[in-house]
Design a protein around this motif. Structure first.
Motif, short mmCIF file in Angstrom:
data_model
loop_
_atom_site.label_atom_id
_atom_site.label_comp_id
_atom_site.label_asym_id
_atom_site.label_seq_id
_atom_site.Cartn_x
_atom_site.Cartn_y
_atom_site.Cartn_z
N ILE A 86 35.91 8.87 -21.34
CA ILE A 86 36.33 8.92 -22.98
C ILE A 86 37.73 9.11 -23.35
O ILE A 86 38.51 7.95 -23.64
N GLY A 87 39.04 9.16 -22.45
CA GLY A 87 40.06 9.16 -22.53
C GLY A 87 40.66 7.97 -22.41
O GLY A 87 41.27 7.87 -22.62
N THR A 88 40.41 6.85 -21.45
CA THR A 88 40.75 5.68 -21.31
C THR A 88 39.95 5.05 -22.57
O THR A 88 41.12 3.91 -23.00
N ALA A 89 38.48 5.20 -23.42
CA ALA A 89 38.87 4.77 -24.66
C ALA A 89 39.56 5.09 -25.89
O ALA A 89 40.34 3.86 -26.34
N LEU A 90 40.01 6.07 -26.09
CA LEU A 90 41.21 6.44 -26.35
C LEU A 90 42.56 6.33 -26.55
O LEU A 90 43.06 5.80 -27.25
N ASP A 91 42.45 5.84 -25.28
CA ASP A 91 44.70 5.69 -24.47
C ASP A 91 44.14 3.88 -25.25
O ASP A 91 45.29 3.23 -25.81
N ALA A 92 43.42 2.95 -24.85
CA ALA A 92 43.13 1.98 -24.86
C ALA A 92 42.97 1.23 -26.52
O ALA A 92 43.63 0.92 -26.85
N PHE A 93 42.30 2.20 -27.22
CA PHE A 93 41.71 1.90 -28.41
C PHE A 93 41.76 2.54 -29.76
O PHE A 93 41.40 2.54 -30.96
N GLY A 94 41.73 3.94 -28.86
CA GLY A 94 42.60 4.63 -30.60
C GLY A 94 41.52 5.30 -30.95
O GLY A 94 41.86 7.02 -31.38
N ARG A 95 40.62 5.61 -30.15
CA ARG A 95 38.83 6.30 -31.19
C ARG A 95 37.88 5.59 -30.65
O ARG A 95 38.06 5.26 -29.08
N ILE A 96 37.12 6.27 -30.21
CA ILE A 96 35.55 6.52 -29.57
C ILE A 96 34.37 7.04 -30.84
O ILE A 96 34.28 7.75 -31.34
N ASP A 97 33.46 5.45 -30.59
CA ASP A 97 32.15 5.55 -32.01
C ASP A 97 30.75 5.38 -31.45
O ASP A 97 29.87 6.08 -31.78
N TYR A 108 27.97 15.78 -19.64
CA TYR A 108 29.04 14.85 -19.42
C TYR A 108 29.27 14.20 -20.44
O TYR A 108 30.82 14.61 -20.85
N MET A 109 28.70 12.84 -20.44
CA MET A 109 29.44 11.66 -21.17
C MET A 109 29.37 12.55 -22.64
O MET A 109 30.47 11.89 -23.72
N SER A 110 28.01 13.22 -22.85
CA SER A 110 27.70 13.37 -24.53
C SER A 110 28.65 14.53 -24.86
O SER A 110 29.25 14.53 -26.18
N LYS A 111 29.04 15.64 -24.17
CA LYS A 111 29.86 16.19 -24.33
C LYS A 111 31.44 16.27 -24.60
O LYS A 111 32.26 16.41 -25.16
N HIS A 166 35.61 14.64 -29.87
CA HIS A 166 35.90 13.43 -31.43
C HIS A 166 34.44 13.06 -32.32
O HIS A 166 35.16 12.39 -33.68
N PHE A 167 33.52 12.95 -31.52
CA PHE A 167 32.64 12.26 -32.91
C PHE A 167 32.53 13.27 -34.26
O PHE A 167 32.54 13.27 -35.46
N LYS A 168 32.61 15.30 -33.48
CA LYS A 168 32.54 16.04 -34.76
C LYS A 168 34.26 15.59 -35.49
O LYS A 168 33.88 15.75 -36.98
N GLU A 169 34.97 15.75 -35.38
CA GLU A 169 36.18 15.74 -35.87
C GLU A 169 36.08 14.37 -36.88
O GLU A 169 36.52 14.62 -37.80
N GLN A 170 35.86 13.61 -36.90
CA GLN A 170 35.53 12.17 -37.29
C GLN A 170 34.10 12.04 -38.21
O GLN A 170 34.50 10.66 -39.12
N ASP A 228 21.63 19.87 -32.70
CA ASP A 228 22.94 20.10 -32.98
C ASP A 228 23.98 19.72 -34.00
O ASP A 228 25.12 20.46 -34.50
N MET A 229 23.33 18.43 -33.63
CA MET A 229 24.64 17.47 -34.60
C MET A 229 24.67 16.80 -35.99
O MET A 229 25.37 16.20 -36.73
N GLU A 230 23.72 16.91 -36.09
CA GLU A 230 22.69 16.39 -37.46
C GLU A 230 23.93 16.86 -38.02
O GLU A 230 24.59 15.98 -39.03
N ARG A 231 24.24 17.93 -38.51
CA ARG A 231 25.56 18.16 -39.72
C ARG A 231 26.46 17.75 -39.88
O ARG A 231 27.86 17.74 -40.85
N ASP A 232 26.78 16.93 -38.75
CA ASP A 232 28.42 16.06 -38.09
C ASP A 232 28.05 15.11 -38.05
O ASP A 232 28.93 13.82 -37.95
N LYS A 233 27.21 14.17 -38.68
CA LYS A 233 26.84 13.15 -38.56
C LYS A 233 27.14 11.93 -37.44
O LYS A 233 26.99 10.77 -36.82
#
Length: 301
Positions: A81-92, A127-130, A135-139, A179-184
């Motif tokens: 996940i850090g690779t995505a953030l370092d290269a592109f600034g976010r994860i969707d 592990y990947m989802s967690k 980051h999903f929750k923040e955005q 668990d994460m429905e309210r976070d869209k």
């Protein structure tokens, strides 16, 4: 449909993962191509497969970076996940596709063969989802796409480890969705039928095995990718906690366990009345001991 989104696809050095990564990029996503470059049984490491897919994406005008960390450890999942953030600034979106096989009849299966498959498929999906979840929750947005299997949803011979892991992945997906429905944040599963390394180990020493392999070879990994791209897109914002299957040109919505029949006895039950009343009443609705191929018994179209 996924223009500008950042998508991680694990196990994307070949097969289904590769085709998902290529189509994500074609539709505008920036892609992290993750693959440790191991054999079907998880042995040997080679950075080449992931980098080759990145080069394919770039040659077609897309954006991608390679990552060779394993999904089977929490720290390395964080690095993916850090690779995505370092290269592109976010994860969707994360597509949990990485997998290995250690097929063996249950009574002959070693603890190591059990552990290795669960670590990649089930622990890897967790592990990947967690790692992506905060980051999903923040955005207040994010999509998780997990590859499950009819080996887990229905059953298969010689795959207790794989079947248990894949059915576990479907339950994990449902729990994440709740668990994460309210976070869209959405979480869905795909059970793919496609010729890849994951099915290339099907025995071909019988006429039936050879015929099965020839049918599966018609179902290319590219057939899976359109549904994955759709589930990553905002067009699928209303699709959550579902289990789909793709078989050549067919898309199925798979059932989820629900009560189908009940019996009641006002005074309660004894072992004798269970035998005399409950089982005879329920037996007409029992499920047969079926494999995936018994349920999907018609040729792909």
């Amino acid at each position: 449909m996924v223009e500008g989104k950042v998508v991680v696809v694990t196990g994307a050095g070949g097969g289904i993962g590769r085709d998902i990564a290529l189509l994500m990029a074609k539709y505008g996503a920036r892609v992290v191509v993750n693959d440790i470059g191991a054999s079907l049984t998880g042995e040997g490491l080679d950075a080449g497969p992931a980098q080759k897919v990145v080069e394919e994406i770039k040659a077609a005008g897309g954006e991608a970076v390679a990552n060779t960390d394993s999904v089977s450890e929490a720290s390395s999942a964080e690095r993916i996940i850090g690779t995505a953030l370092d290269a592109f600034g976010r994860i969707d979106c994360v597509v949990n596709n990485a997998g290995i096989l250690r097929d063996r009849f249950f009574h002959k299966m070693s603890a190591e063969e059990w552990d290795a498959v669960l670590k990649v498929h089930l622990y890897g999906a967790f592990y990947m989802s967690k790692a992506a979840a905060r980051h999903f929750k923040e955005q207040s947005s994010g999509s998780l796409i997990h590859m499950t299997s009819t080996s887990g949803l229905i059953g298969n011979i010689g795959q207790a480890n794989y079947s248990a892991a894949k059915l576990g992945v479907t339950a994990l997906s449902k729990s994440i969705a709740l668990d994460m429905e309210r976070d869209k944040v959405r979480s869905n599963c795909i059970a793919p039928f496609a010729w890849s390394r994951m099915v290339s180990s099907i025995p071909t020493d019988t006429p039936e095995g050879k015929a099965e392999v020839e049918l599966i070879k018609q179902m290319t990994p590219a057939k899976i990718a359109p549904l994955a791209v759709y589930l990553a897109s905002d067009a699928a914002s209303h699709v959550n906690a579902q289990v789909f299957s793709v078989r050549n040109n067919e898309i199925f919505l798979m059932s989820q366990p629900r009560p189908i029949r009940s019996v009641h006895r006002s005074e309660g039950w004894t072992p004798e009345t269970v035998a005399a009343h409950a089982m005879p009443a329920l037996q007409a609705s029992f499920f047969d001991l079926e494999r995936s191929g018994d349920v999907f018994s018609w040729d792909p179209v």
